[in-house]
Scaffold this motif. Structure first.
Motif, PDB file in Angstrom:
ATOM      1  N   GLU A  53       0.829  -1.208   0.000  1.00  0.00           N
ATOM      2  CA  GLU A  53       0.000   0.000   0.000  1.00  0.00           C
ATOM      3  C   GLU A  53       0.863   1.257   0.000  1.00  0.00           C
ATOM      4  O   GLU A  53       0.575   2.224  -0.700  1.00  0.00           O
ATOM      5  CB  GLU A  53      -0.928  -0.002   1.212  1.00  0.00           C
ATOM      6  CG  GLU A  53      -1.910   1.161   1.197  1.00  0.00           C
ATOM      7  CD  GLU A  53      -2.868   1.128   2.370  1.00  0.00           C
ATOM      8  OE1 GLU A  53      -3.478   2.177   2.626  1.00  0.00           O
ATOM      9  OE2 GLU A  53      -2.998   0.078   3.027  1.00  0.00           O
ATOM     10  N   GLU A  54       1.941   1.218   0.780  1.00  0.00           N
ATOM     11  CA  GLU A  54       2.826   2.383   0.820  1.00  0.00           C
ATOM     12  C   GLU A  54       3.517   2.594  -0.521  1.00  0.00           C
ATOM     13  O   GLU A  54       3.690   3.720  -0.971  1.00  0.00           O
ATOM     14  CB  GLU A  54       3.866   2.209   1.931  1.00  0.00           C
ATOM     15  CG  GLU A  54       4.667   3.458   2.184  1.00  0.00           C
ATOM     16  CD  GLU A  54       5.572   3.351   3.387  1.00  0.00           C
ATOM     17  OE1 GLU A  54       6.044   4.412   3.827  1.00  0.00           O
ATOM     18  OE2 GLU A  54       5.805   2.245   3.883  1.00  0.00           O
ATOM     19  N   ASN A  57       1.161   4.329  -2.743  1.00  0.00           N
ATOM     20  CA  ASN A  57       1.110   5.754  -2.411  1.00  0.00           C
ATOM     21  C   ASN A  57       2.349   6.495  -2.912  1.00  0.00           C
ATOM     22  O   ASN A  57       2.243   7.608  -3.434  1.00  0.00           O
ATOM     23  CB  ASN A  57       0.974   5.941  -0.898  1.00  0.00           C
ATOM     24  CG  ASN A  57      -0.368   5.485  -0.378  1.00  0.00           C
ATOM     25  OD1 ASN A  57      -1.348   5.438  -1.116  1.00  0.00           O
ATOM     26  ND2 ASN A  57      -0.424   5.119   0.890  1.00  0.00           N
ATOM     27  N   ALA A  60       2.032   7.001  -6.609  1.00  0.00           N
ATOM     28  CA  ALA A  60       1.095   8.097  -6.915  1.00  0.00           C
ATOM     29  C   ALA A  60       1.761   9.450  -6.689  1.00  0.00           C
ATOM     30  O   ALA A  60       1.603  10.372  -7.505  1.00  0.00           O
ATOM     31  CB  ALA A  60      -0.153   7.969  -6.048  1.00  0.00           C
ATOM     32  N   LEU A  61       2.508   9.581  -5.604  1.00  0.00           N
ATOM     33  CA  LEU A  61       3.229  10.837  -5.347  1.00  0.00           C
ATOM     34  C   LEU A  61       4.279  11.101  -6.419  1.00  0.00           C
ATOM     35  O   LEU A  61       4.436  12.233  -6.882  1.00  0.00           O
ATOM     36  CB  LEU A  61       3.910  10.789  -3.978  1.00  0.00           C
ATOM     37  CG  LEU A  61       3.022  11.003  -2.771  1.00  0.00           C
ATOM     38  CD1 LEU A  61       3.789  10.703  -1.483  1.00  0.00           C
ATOM     39  CD2 LEU A  61       2.490  12.429  -2.728  1.00  0.00           C
ATOM     40  N   GLU A 147      -9.323  -3.137  -2.352  1.00  0.00           N
ATOM     41  CA  GLU A 147      -9.836  -2.243  -1.303  1.00  0.00           C
ATOM     42  C   GLU A 147     -11.353  -2.355  -1.161  1.00  0.00           C
ATOM     43  O   GLU A 147     -11.900  -2.063  -0.110  1.00  0.00           O
ATOM     44  CB  GLU A 147      -9.508  -0.784  -1.628  1.00  0.00           C
ATOM     45  CG  GLU A 147      -8.076  -0.408  -1.476  1.00  0.00           C
ATOM     46  CD  GLU A 147      -7.853   1.055  -1.859  1.00  0.00           C
ATOM     47  OE1 GLU A 147      -8.818   1.852  -1.856  1.00  0.00           O
ATOM     48  OE2 GLU A 147      -6.704   1.398  -2.173  1.00  0.00           O
ATOM     49  N   SER A 152     -12.904   4.435  -4.943  1.00  0.00           N
ATOM     50  CA  SER A 152     -11.624   4.127  -5.603  1.00  0.00           C
ATOM     51  C   SER A 152     -11.835   3.462  -6.956  1.00  0.00           C
ATOM     52  O   SER A 152     -11.166   3.798  -7.937  1.00  0.00           O
ATOM     53  CB  SER A 152     -10.765   3.237  -4.710  1.00  0.00           C
ATOM     54  OG  SER A 152     -10.416   3.909  -3.531  1.00  0.00           O
ATOM     55  N   GLY A 181      -9.971  13.246  -3.487  1.00  0.00           N
ATOM     56  CA  GLY A 181      -9.338  12.785  -2.253  1.00  0.00           C
ATOM     57  C   GLY A 181      -9.455  13.786  -1.121  1.00  0.00           C
ATOM     58  O   GLY A 181      -9.745  13.425   0.029  1.00  0.00           O
ATOM     59  N   GLU A 185     -11.550  13.304   2.404  1.00  0.00           N
ATOM     60  CA  GLU A 185     -10.936  13.518   3.720  1.00  0.00           C
ATOM     61  C   GLU A 185     -11.720  14.544   4.533  1.00  0.00           C
ATOM     62  O   GLU A 185     -11.922  14.370   5.736  1.00  0.00           O
ATOM     63  CB  GLU A 185      -9.489  13.987   3.587  1.00  0.00           C
ATOM     64  CG  GLU A 185      -8.458  12.912   3.522  1.00  0.00           C
ATOM     65  CD  GLU A 185      -8.559  11.856   4.607  1.00  0.00           C
ATOM     66  OE1 GLU A 185      -8.468  12.182   5.803  1.00  0.00           O
ATOM     67  OE2 GLU A 185      -8.712  10.681   4.246  1.00  0.00           O
TER      68      GLU A 185
END
Length: 195
Positions: A53-54, A57, A60-61, A147, A152, A181, A185
């Motif tokens: 998962e990290e 992420n 994506a960054l 997920e 998503s 996103g 949040e």
């Protein structure tokens, strides 16, 4: 004694990080999307330094930030694994092979440009790159499907349609996904605050 073991452990990690990014960069053709797949295999599956998962992420960054995806991913992975020194080491490992290869090619550009065998080799690499990019799509896409989040999956499908059928620029798709996103949040925080 503990300090020496810690130093050796850090040095071993930095060496592995450098050699891994050097190897990945030297033998990866097709750009940043391909290199992310190899980084996942190395740092998630083989070395277990980062969880899946990290890595998703970080990918994506890396894609969202300006600059080359491969270098952005190397910066993020290096920082995550070994801090500032890890970041420096992984950047050097990532940019060294292309710099050397492009420097050599620049001296012989005229010969390469007209060589029929080089042209065929590059065409063959394009087919391989397409296969690796498909692997990235299926790998990262299956993680989104796991997920079981309707939002998503909707973003995934909408981004695919917008990119391939409506020919919308990827930058706008990324900005729209960021906005969704942020809104998600904010709604979540508002619900938490009211409880």
């Amino acid at each position: 004694m503990k300090s020496e073991k810690k130093h050796n452990s850090k040095l071993t990690t930095l060496t592995k990080l450098f050699l891994s990014t050097l190897y990945i960069s030297a033998f990866t053709f097709g750009g940043g999307f391909v290199i992310i797949t190899f980084m996942k295999r190395k740092f998630v599956d083989e070395l277990h330094w980062i969880d899946e998962e990290e890595m998703l992420n970080l990918a994506a960054l890396a894609q969202s930030a300006p600059g080359a995806i491969a270098v952005n991913a190397a910066i993020l992975v290096g920082w995550r694994v070994a801090g500032f020194l890890g970041m420096i080491v992984s950047i050097i490992g990532t940019i060294l092979p292309p710099m050397i290869i492009l420097s050599v090619i620049s001296f012989f550009y005229a010969e390469f440009a007209t060589n029929l065998y080089v042209t065929f080799a590059l065409k063959g690499m394009q087919a391989g790159v397409a296969a690796v990019i498909l692997d990235v799509v299926f790998g990262l896409g299956s993680n989104v499907l796991k997920e079981k989040s309707i939002l998503s999956v909707t973003i995934l499908i909408a981004a695919f349609i917008a990119t391939y059928f409506l020919d919308i620029n990827v930058i706008f798709i990324i900005l729209a996904a960021i906005m969704v996103g942020i809104m998600k949040e904010l709604i979540y925080l508002r619900k938490e605050h009211t409880l």
